[in-house]
Design a protein around this motif. Structure first.
Motif, PDB file in Angstrom:
ATOM      1  N   VAL A 218       0.775  -1.384  -0.113  1.00 42.44           N
ATOM      2  CA  VAL A 218       0.033   0.095  -0.110  1.00 42.44           C
ATOM      3  C   VAL A 218       1.013   1.311   0.005  1.00 42.44           C
ATOM      4  O   VAL A 218       1.958   1.250   0.932  1.00 42.44           O
ATOM      5  CB  VAL A 218      -0.826   0.016   1.269  1.00 42.44           C
ATOM      6  N   TYR A 263      -2.480  -0.542  -3.945  1.00 44.80           N
ATOM      7  CA  TYR A 263      -2.936  -1.478  -3.039  1.00 44.80           C
ATOM      8  C   TYR A 263      -3.125  -2.731  -3.378  1.00 44.80           C
ATOM      9  O   TYR A 263      -3.054  -3.148  -4.837  1.00 44.80           O
ATOM     10  CB  TYR A 263      -4.109  -0.995  -2.237  1.00 44.80           C
ATOM     11  N   SER A 270      -6.667  -3.853   2.470  1.00 49.04           N
ATOM     12  CA  SER A 270      -5.861  -3.062   1.745  1.00 49.04           C
ATOM     13  C   SER A 270      -6.280  -1.840   0.960  1.00 49.04           C
ATOM     14  O   SER A 270      -5.766  -0.831   1.069  1.00 49.04           O
ATOM     15  CB  SER A 270      -5.070  -3.988   0.574  1.00 49.04           C
ATOM     16  N   ASN A 273      -6.667   0.642   3.840  1.00 55.50           N
ATOM     17  CA  ASN A 273      -5.394   1.430   4.115  1.00 55.50           C
ATOM     18  C   ASN A 273      -4.883   2.516   3.134  1.00 55.50           C
ATOM     19  O   ASN A 273      -4.657   3.424   3.788  1.00 55.50           O
ATOM     20  CB  ASN A 273      -4.524   0.101   4.348  1.00 55.50           C
ATOM     21  N   ALA A 274      -5.232   2.179   1.906  1.00 57.15           N
ATOM     22  CA  ALA A 274      -5.099   3.084   0.511  1.00 57.15           C
ATOM     23  C   ALA A 274      -5.845   4.411   0.870  1.00 57.15           C
ATOM     24  O   ALA A 274      -5.495   5.548   0.855  1.00 57.15           O
ATOM     25  CB  ALA A 274      -5.322   2.485  -0.669  1.00 57.15           C
TER      26      ALA A 274
END
Length: 287
Positions: A218, A263, A270, A273-274
């Motif tokens: 990421v 990601y 993921s 998180n991005a």
């Protein structure tokens, strides 16, 4: 012979800065169109002289009223005319959809489109460009809520040709039930998912290119205008203006502040998180 009097119901809607008048036989079709564009029933029904009129003899919206079709797929019962020229009704035989009527004279060669979502704040538009299943809708809806930004669109960004002006283009939001891009989609009015819808438009400020992969961690990376223009041409969508006539607008957009967001494909954690990295980047811009 088809006549204007055959369509007793009429409503005008503003789409991409143009007035489109819908003439119908069935109330159910009118309601479908209001829901599709997230228009409240108490909003004004008539704005003035229409740029284009549609005459639709159907009880409900079919999928090809708002998405392109192949030559062997048919769209029946839809006619149109420019302005008030109701004596010259023509059947809608274009492969592009009649909603919006991009092939009519009020739209053709005036707008360009890229496959992206967009939100805005203080007249500055933030674009999320990505392929089908890349997470555009998820990011657009989530960040509009977290940042209290205005929603512009989640699927197709429409820009006035030769400018960086993004029109508001809210439509039914289609969310997948799983990471599988072929999964069933749930349908929601945009105004039920975000705090506020931008009713007009905004100038492009930043562009985030979504890059789901199977190998990269990421991350968010600033990119050059050369990389940006290649990605913009990949994301171009035809809506009445050829890619040749869209090129100067796309080149202009590549000069904006652009980022690549990496990601893991198909991994919701993921993607979130991005999203967090994009959120932090936008918060820094506000300070």
């Amino acid at each position: 012979m088809l006549k204007e009097s055959d369509f007793p119901l009429s409503i005008q809607i503003k789409i991409l800065g143009r007035i489109v008048q819908i003439n119908a036989i069935y109330k159910s079709l009118i309601q479908d169109i209001l829901d599709f564009f997230s228009i409240n029933e108490n909003e004004p029904k008539f704005w003035g002289t229409p740029d284009v009129q549609l005459f639709i003899n159907s009880k409900h919206m079919s999928r090809y009223m708002f998405r392109s079709r192949m030559k062997n797929q048919f769209l029946e019962h839809v006619y149109f005319c420019d302005g008030l020229d109701t004596k010259n009704l023509k059947k809608w035989e274009f492969l592009t959809p009649p909603l919006p009527p991009f092939e009519s004279s009020g739209f053709k060669n005036q707008l360009i489109a890229i496959h992206a979502g967009a939100i805005s704040d203080q007249n500055k538009a933030i674009l999320f460009v990505g392929d089908r299943g890349s997470g555009k809708t998820t990011l657009t809806i989530s960040l509009a809520n977290k940042l209290h930004y205005e929603y512009l669109t989640d699927e197709t960004v429409v820009i006035q040709r030769h400018t960086d002006y993004v029109y508001s283009f809210p439509r039914l939001v289609l969310t997948r039930t799983s990471a599988n891009i072929e999964s069933v989609k749930n349908k929601y009015r945009a105004d039920k998912l975000v705090p506020k819808i931008n009713k007009t438009g905004a100038q492009v400020s930043q562009i985030y290119f979504l890059n789901p992969t199977s190998s990269q961690p990421v991350g968010i990376f600033k990119i050059t205008s050369l990389e940006a223009i290649l990605k913009l041409f990949e994301s171009y969508r035809y809506i009445g203006t050829s890619i040749e006539n869209s090129s100067s607008t796309l080149i202009n957009l590549s000069e904006k502040e652009c980022f690549r967001v990496s990601y893991t494909a198909g991994d919701f954690t993921s993607l979130k998180n991005a999203e967090s990295l994009i959120y932090k980047n936008l918060i820094r811009e506000q300070q």
